[in-house]
Write a protein that holds these residues in place. Structure first.
Motif, PDB file in Angstrom:
ATOM      1  N   ILE A 189      83.910 132.488 -21.608  1.00  0.00           N
ATOM      2  CA  ILE A 189      84.327 131.481 -20.618  1.00  0.00           C
ATOM      3  C   ILE A 189      84.540 132.134 -19.259  1.00  0.00           C
ATOM      4  O   ILE A 189      84.141 131.589 -18.214  1.00  0.00           O
ATOM      5  N   ILE A 190      85.146 133.316 -19.250  1.00  0.00           N
ATOM      6  CA  ILE A 190      85.377 134.024 -17.980  1.00  0.00           C
ATOM      7  C   ILE A 190      84.052 134.409 -17.333  1.00  0.00           C
ATOM      8  O   ILE A 190      83.872 134.268 -16.110  1.00  0.00           O
TER       9      ILE A 190
ATOM     10  N   MET B  75      74.620 135.232 -20.512  1.00  0.00           N
ATOM     11  CA  MET B  75      75.324 136.153 -21.399  1.00  0.00           C
ATOM     12  C   MET B  75      76.671 135.562 -21.815  1.00  0.00           C
ATOM     13  O   MET B  75      77.078 135.649 -22.986  1.00  0.00           O
ATOM     14  N   GLY B  76      77.373 134.936 -20.870  1.00  0.00           N
ATOM     15  CA  GLY B  76      78.636 134.281 -21.204  1.00  0.00           C
ATOM     16  C   GLY B  76      78.441 133.142 -22.191  1.00  0.00           C
ATOM     17  O   GLY B  76      79.228 132.972 -23.124  1.00  0.00           O
TER      18      GLY B  76
ATOM     19  N   PHE C  84      72.971 133.885 -12.624  1.00  0.00           N
ATOM     20  CA  PHE C  84      72.561 132.961 -13.680  1.00  0.00           C
ATOM     21  C   PHE C  84      72.384 133.687 -15.013  1.00  0.00           C
ATOM     22  O   PHE C  84      72.830 133.190 -16.068  1.00  0.00           O
ATOM     23  N   PHE C  85      71.757 134.857 -14.988  1.00  0.00           N
ATOM     24  CA  PHE C  85      71.517 135.564 -16.246  1.00  0.00           C
ATOM     25  C   PHE C  85      72.805 136.131 -16.833  1.00  0.00           C
ATOM     26  O   PHE C  85      72.941 136.211 -18.062  1.00  0.00           O
TER      27      PHE C  85
ATOM     28  N   LEU D  50      71.912 141.778 -26.640  1.00  0.00           N
ATOM     29  CA  LEU D  50      70.556 141.542 -26.140  1.00  0.00           C
ATOM     30  C   LEU D  50      70.595 140.792 -24.811  1.00  0.00           C
ATOM     31  O   LEU D  50      69.862 141.140 -23.864  1.00  0.00           O
ATOM     32  N   MET D  51      71.456 139.781 -24.711  1.00  0.00           N
ATOM     33  CA  MET D  51      71.552 139.021 -23.470  1.00  0.00           C
ATOM     34  C   MET D  51      72.137 139.873 -22.346  1.00  0.00           C
ATOM     35  O   MET D  51      71.768 139.707 -21.176  1.00  0.00           O
TER      36      MET D  51
END
Length: 273
Positions: free
Chosen positions: A55-56, A103-104, A98-99, A123-124
């Motif tokens: 979330i952060i 990941m979040g 954005f990327f 991986l993300m």
């Protein structure tokens, strides 16, 4: 990002998240070494931590994108305007954010859906870092020599962090890789601050000569000092977390410590027999 605050904001984000990951990695390692004495943490608490982290990260990504798009005359989601591309530098930064936001999202999904593999987050993370490195590699067209150099150093650090993060994806629970990745992310955060002072010095600060090669030589040394600083933080964190875990074990689990130690002695004597 075309301002002091625009570089200080992602620098602060990277520094804070990397510092938390350093603490978490050391805490997990020390707790694992002490697992015969006292059990710390549960799977449910770990999932809650991952959920909060996700979330952060999403909040950081959205705030970064919102700042780039709508503050200080940003492109306001208009990519093509009056027959030409509109503020592509800002769109570069939004793509980077954005990327990391993805990941979040992966952290949130992996902490709420048990069928998803936990390695998806790693991986993300490596994907986000590789994208960021690619973005900054193509980010300095037509700029001054020192401007290009500080971004090249940033690109190098990001790509190294991406490689280490991908190695984490291929392995499992390697604390050295986790700390190496976190140290490179912290270096990235402090270097963002350095770039802010070089390209956009605050009011009253002397301006850097962007064509002076001596400045380039100094900044190459400065990058190494930044990296040494990250290892000082890791060392202090390791000492503090180790002391804290052992102190809590002595206070919270005295009876369990004695019981488990007696059980271990019985098991050792049985093995000798």
């Amino acid at each position: 990002m075309g301002s002091f605050r625009g570089h200080a904001l992602p620098g602060t984000y990277f520094f804070l998240m990397s510092f938390w990951w350093i603490i978490k990695s050391i805490l997990k390692y020390v707790s694992k070494k002490q697992k015969r004495i006292c059990y710390l943490g549960t799977k449910a608490s770990t999932q809650r931590v991952e959920l909060v982290e996700g979330i952060i990260l999403i909040f950081m990504a959205l705030s970064g994108i919102g700042g780039e798009q709508f503050l200080n005359g940003g492109p306001s989601l208009i990519l093509y305007k009056e027959g030409q591309w509109n503020q592509l530098d800002g769109w570069h930064h939004c793509t980077m954010y954005f990327f990391f936001g993805l990941m979040g999202v992966s952290k949130v999904l992996c902490s709420t859906i048990n069928s998803l593999p936990g390695s998806l987050v790693k991986l993300m993370m490596s994907n986000a870092l590789f994208v960021e490195g690619f973005i900054f590699y193509n980010h300095t067209h037509g700029r001054e020599m020192l401007d290009i150099f500080v971004h090249q150093m940033l690109c190098l650090v990001v790509l190294l962090a991406g490689i280490v993060s991908f190695l984490e994806f291929l392995t499992k629970n390697n604390v050295l890789l986790e700390l190496l990745r976190s140290s490179l992310l912290m270096l990235q955060g402090t270097w963002f601050w350095q770039v802010a002072f070089v390209l956009y010095p605050p009011n009253g600060s002397p301006k850097w000569d962007l064509k002076d090669h001596n400045n380039r030589m100094f900044l190459s040394i400065c990058l190494c000092w930044h990296y040494a600083f990250t290892y000082m933080i890791i060392g202090v964190s390791c000492v503090f977390v180790t002391w804290l875990v052992k102190w809590r074990l002595r206070r919270l689990c005295p009876s369990e410590v004695g019981l488990l130690k007696n059980t271990e002695r019985e098991q050792e004597s049985e093995e000798e027999v």
